[in-house]
Every structure is written in C-alpha cells, then in structure tokens.
Design an enzyme around this catalytic site. Structure first.
Site, mmCIF file in Angstrom:
data_model
loop_
_atom_site.group_PDB
_atom_site.id
_atom_site.type_symbol
_atom_site.label_atom_id
_atom_site.label_comp_id
_atom_site.label_asym_id
_atom_site.label_seq_id
_atom_site.Cartn_x
_atom_site.Cartn_y
_atom_site.Cartn_z
ATOM 1 N N ALA A 306 -12.325 5.400 4.316
ATOM 2 C CA ALA A 306 -12.159 4.001 4.698
ATOM 3 C C ALA A 306 -11.282 3.247 3.708
ATOM 4 O O ALA A 306 -11.389 3.430 2.494
ATOM 5 C CB ALA A 306 -13.525 3.324 4.793
ATOM 6 N N GLY A 307 -10.416 2.414 4.233
ATOM 7 C CA GLY A 307 -9.552 1.608 3.380
ATOM 8 C C GLY A 307 -8.832 0.553 4.183
ATOM 9 O O GLY A 307 -8.710 0.659 5.407
ATOM 10 N N TYR A 370 -3.084 -2.870 -3.064
ATOM 11 C CA TYR A 370 -3.360 -1.565 -2.464
ATOM 12 C C TYR A 370 -3.047 -0.431 -3.442
ATOM 13 O O TYR A 370 -3.839 0.502 -3.615
ATOM 14 C CB TYR A 370 -2.527 -1.418 -1.191
ATOM 15 C CG TYR A 370 -2.775 -0.147 -0.419
ATOM 16 C CD1 TYR A 370 -3.937 0.023 0.322
ATOM 17 C CD2 TYR A 370 -1.832 0.875 -0.417
ATOM 18 C CE1 TYR A 370 -4.161 1.187 1.043
ATOM 19 C CE2 TYR A 370 -2.042 2.037 0.305
ATOM 20 C CZ TYR A 370 -3.206 2.191 1.032
ATOM 21 O OH TYR A 370 -3.425 3.346 1.741
#
Length: 464
Positions: A306-307, A370
């Site tokens: 997940a990201g 990110y």
C-alpha cells in the site's frame, strides 16, 4: 485515506504497449529496423510449466565453485556446457568469479563471455556469481570484486532482444553453490526476472542445505504459507495477491473500505480472504494478526504494498501532502512491523517484503515526499533484517520503475512513451513483474537472501 498503490503503480488492468507489439513482427519490425527505431522485445515471462532456460547454459570459470554451480544446473535438468560451441545459440551464460583476488583475473573470463554474447538467444540470461567487496579486503581484492559491478551494469545496457544481465553476490564465507545463492541464480535465469536487468542479489547466509535446494517445490514454492498483501484491491497489489496464490499461499487481501467490492472480488478469485482496513490506524497490525490467527492459525508472509502519492514541488508542499504520504508509505509499515515482530503468530521463517520505488533511489521532480518515504522504506528494510534473523526470517524490498497500469495509461502520450523507453529493455514493466520478485523473496528457497533492495525497472537509466 487511500491505501491502494498509487502513482505509477495503481490500476486494475495491465496496459498494452502498442509500439512494442508493432515493431516485434512483420512490417513493423522491418520498418523499425530500416529507420533505426527502438525495437523492444516481447519478454519471456514465467508461465507455470515453462522451462527454466530455453537453450543450453554455458558455465564459465575455472574454480571449484564453477564446477559446483554446473552440477546444480545439471541437477535442475539443464543442458550445461563448460566450453562454448561455435555458433550454438545459448539460453544463458553463468560466469562464476568467486575466487577473484586481483583485477587482472577479470580479463580471461570476461573476454570469454564477450565472445559468447553474439551467440545469445532471444531473452537469454547472463548471470555472474561473485563475492561482495568488503572494507577490510585488500585493495586489489576489493577492486576486482567491485569491477564485476561495472561489468554487469554495462553489459546489461549492451544486450538486446530481451536478454538481461544480473549478478549474485556471495557474502563472506558463502559457497558458490549455497542454497541461497542458487535460489537467486534460479530467479535470474527464469522468466520471473523478465523486467530485472543490471541488478544484484546478495546471498548473506547459506539458507537451506547446500546444493541448490533440490528438494524445493519450484512449481508451488509457497504451498501452505499464509500471506497478507496490503493495497491489494487493484494494480500491483492485485497482481501480487494472484501470484502468491498461484504459488500456493493462502492470501489475506487488505485494502480500505472504499475498495471493498474490488477487494471481495479478488479474494473470491484467489480463494483467499478480504480484510477492509485503513493501515494508518494504530491497531492495523493487531487487526491483521487477529484475522490471520483466526482463519489460518498464523502469519508467514507480509507484503507492504500500500502506498500513495501527493505530488508537489517542495516549494509548494503543504503539511497535509507531506504528512499523508509519510503516514501511509512508511509510518504504517514501521508500526505494523512492531506488532508482527512481537507476535507468536509470526515466528516460522517469516518474510517481510516492502514495495519501494526507483523514486526513492534516484529521486523524482515533484516527489520529495514520496521519494523520502520510499527511501525510508529501504532504510527500514536493511535495519529490520537483524531483528528477523533469529527466527529464520528475511526482509527485502522491491523497487519498481515504470509499470504499465491504468494510472500510467493516463499520462500524456509523449511523456508516457519517453518513460517507457528510458531503460535498457526499452519498455514498461507489468504488475506481474513486480509480483514475481516479491514471490521469490517470500519463498523458502530465498531463506539466505535478506536486506536486499531489488529494482524491477528494466535497468532504468537513472540510479543504480
């Protein structure tokens, strides 16, 4: 808050690269050749029942380690050569350099490799087996060992027709035919590594009994294991869940409630279970452990997929964008790992695999948040490895490059085409390419392979 893999790694379908399809056959192939246009190959990807290597395997090297590696390949029913046969098309070349002590010793085997490059078949593999360079090594030893790095990464940029070059690194005291080293070799030789190029895997311990893991079930390497995949409803996460299930694992698919319908469909498809969960909540790790214990009695494999992305130039970055990315992409993993490591249900040769990104290695404009989160993931992986070692566990990361998904399909055409071609294989990868690398790290054969960050990017032209 979305916890499905986002940015260049989110989407429910694999997107077609029409250009690669066009130049791979007939008129398109002839036209591209006449005009000098890029001609990316249709890559040889793994299919159940497919051969490990398509064609003879040439093993180069004069050490006892080279003989031992050749024996393992014979045990795998490969057609092994110890000397090249002129004009014979080769499926792979394995160069064993485990006894290097001076750069002068590189000349003969590497020139012999060079003489065989023109004989490589389409989608062939070149794999080196050498030792890691250590600070305490004599200068000439360190020079020789690190020279292999430059050879592999350069050759990977020279090969064509879908061929790749990668390397297995042996930690101090590890024999060339150690099970962990041979597992890494097998991965690089196989179609599972189709989009992995110019990369190295380090075998840091022996792993299973030496001899290449002859007792391994290579068709179902995860049989009986229990895995959880976060961000599993779509894109790379769904591909990971499907691949682990194909390899025999019982899969717990995790995603946010908003993705509940897709999550349920996936879980039904792979005969797994679905868990709707926001992974940023404090009790996320405990919730996953409870679910696994109630249904399967334990948890063996954790895939942190997940990201999210919240892109902005740093000058315009607000706290909400920064904090949300860090919360999902790294803070949640740290918190869940603490719960897993403290649990008696996560004790039998456990595996943790995190999805990082090439952005965390090379950086990316507009993605300081990110890139920071993904670089942090890599640091976490390296420092977590010793914590898992006592229970026979491993932790590794996979760093994807440009992957064909619904999200990358929305990138403007010209930008998308440039991004696709900026790697040695001149094309984008598929979600399954990332999933295959994760399945390898999750396997029992990879027991001695830990603290690695493996790029699945076709050897993107930035970073290592």
């Amino acid at each position: 808050m979305s916890t499905s893999q986002n940015g260049a790694r989110r989407g429910s379908r694999e997107q077609a690269d029409k250009y690669t399809e066009f130049v791979s056959r007939g008129f398109g192939k002839d036209l591209a050749k006449r005009l000098g246009l890029p001609q990316p190959a249709i890559l040889r990807r793994y299919e159940p029942g497919s051969p490990l290597v398509e064609g003879p395997v040439l093993v180069l090297g004069q050490s006892a380690g080279a003989d031992a590696v050749a024996t393992v390949l014979l045990d795998w029913n490969q057609d092994v050569r110890r000397h090249a046969t002129p004009k014979e098309k080769l499926g792979a070349v394995v160069v064993v350099l485990d006894e290097l002590s001076h750069p002068d010793q590189l000349s003969a085997p590497i020139r012999e490799l060079g003489a065989s490059v023109r004989d490589l078949a389409r989608n062939a593999r070149v794999v080196t087996v050498s030792r890691t360079g250590l600070v305490e090594d004599a200068p000439e030893v360190a020079a020789a060992r690190n020279g292999v790095d430059g050879i592999v990464r350069s050759l990977a940029k020279e090969l064509r027709a879908g061929a790749t070059a990668n390397g297995v690194l042996l930690a101090n005291g590890i024999q060339a035919n150690a099970s962990s080293a041979m597992a890494a070799l097998r991965f690089f030789l196989s179609g599972r590594s189709a989009f992995v190029d110019g990369q190295f895997l380090t075998a840091s311990s022996e792993g299973a009994p030496a001899g290449g893991g002859a007792a391994q079930d290579w068709a179902k390497p995860l049989e009986g294991r229990v895995a959880v995949v976060t961000g599993a409803a779509r894109g790379i996460g769904a591909a990971i869940a499907r691949t682990l299930a194909r390899d025999g694992a019982k899969v717990i698919a995790v995603d946010v409630p908003a993705a509940g319908d897709l999550l349920a469909q996936l879980a039904n498809e792979i005969h797994g279970t679905a868990l709707q969960l926001d992974i940023t909540v404090a009790e996320a790790g405990a919730r996953i452990l409870d679910h696994a214990a109630q249904r399967y009695g334990r948890l063996d494999i954790v895939v942190h997929n997940a990201g999210i992305t919240r892109d902005k130039l740093l000058a315009n970055m607000d706290a909400a964008r920064w904090d949300s990315v860090m919360a999902v992409n790294i803070a949640s993993q740290l918190r869940m790992n603490q719960a897993f490591l403290a649990s008696s249900h996560f004790r039998a040769n456990p595996r943790i695999i995190s999805v990082a990104s090439t952005s965390g290695i090379a950086g990316n404009r507009g993605q300081t948040n990110y890139a920071a989160s993904k670089a942090a993931v890599m640091g976490m992986v390296r420092s977590t490895a010793p914590l898992l070692a006592a229970s026979g566990g491993t932790v590794n990361a996979v760093a994807p490059g440009f992957i064909e998904t619904d999200m990358t399909a929305k990138i403007p055409f010209a930008t998308r085409e440039v991004a696709r071609r900026l790697n040695s294989l001149q094309q984008g990868g598929k979600p399954g390419d990332v999933a295959e690398a994760i399945a390898f790290f999750a396997s029992e054969a990879a027991a001695g392979v830990t603290a690695n960050v493996l790029r699945v990017c076709g050897q993107n032209l930035v970073g290592q």
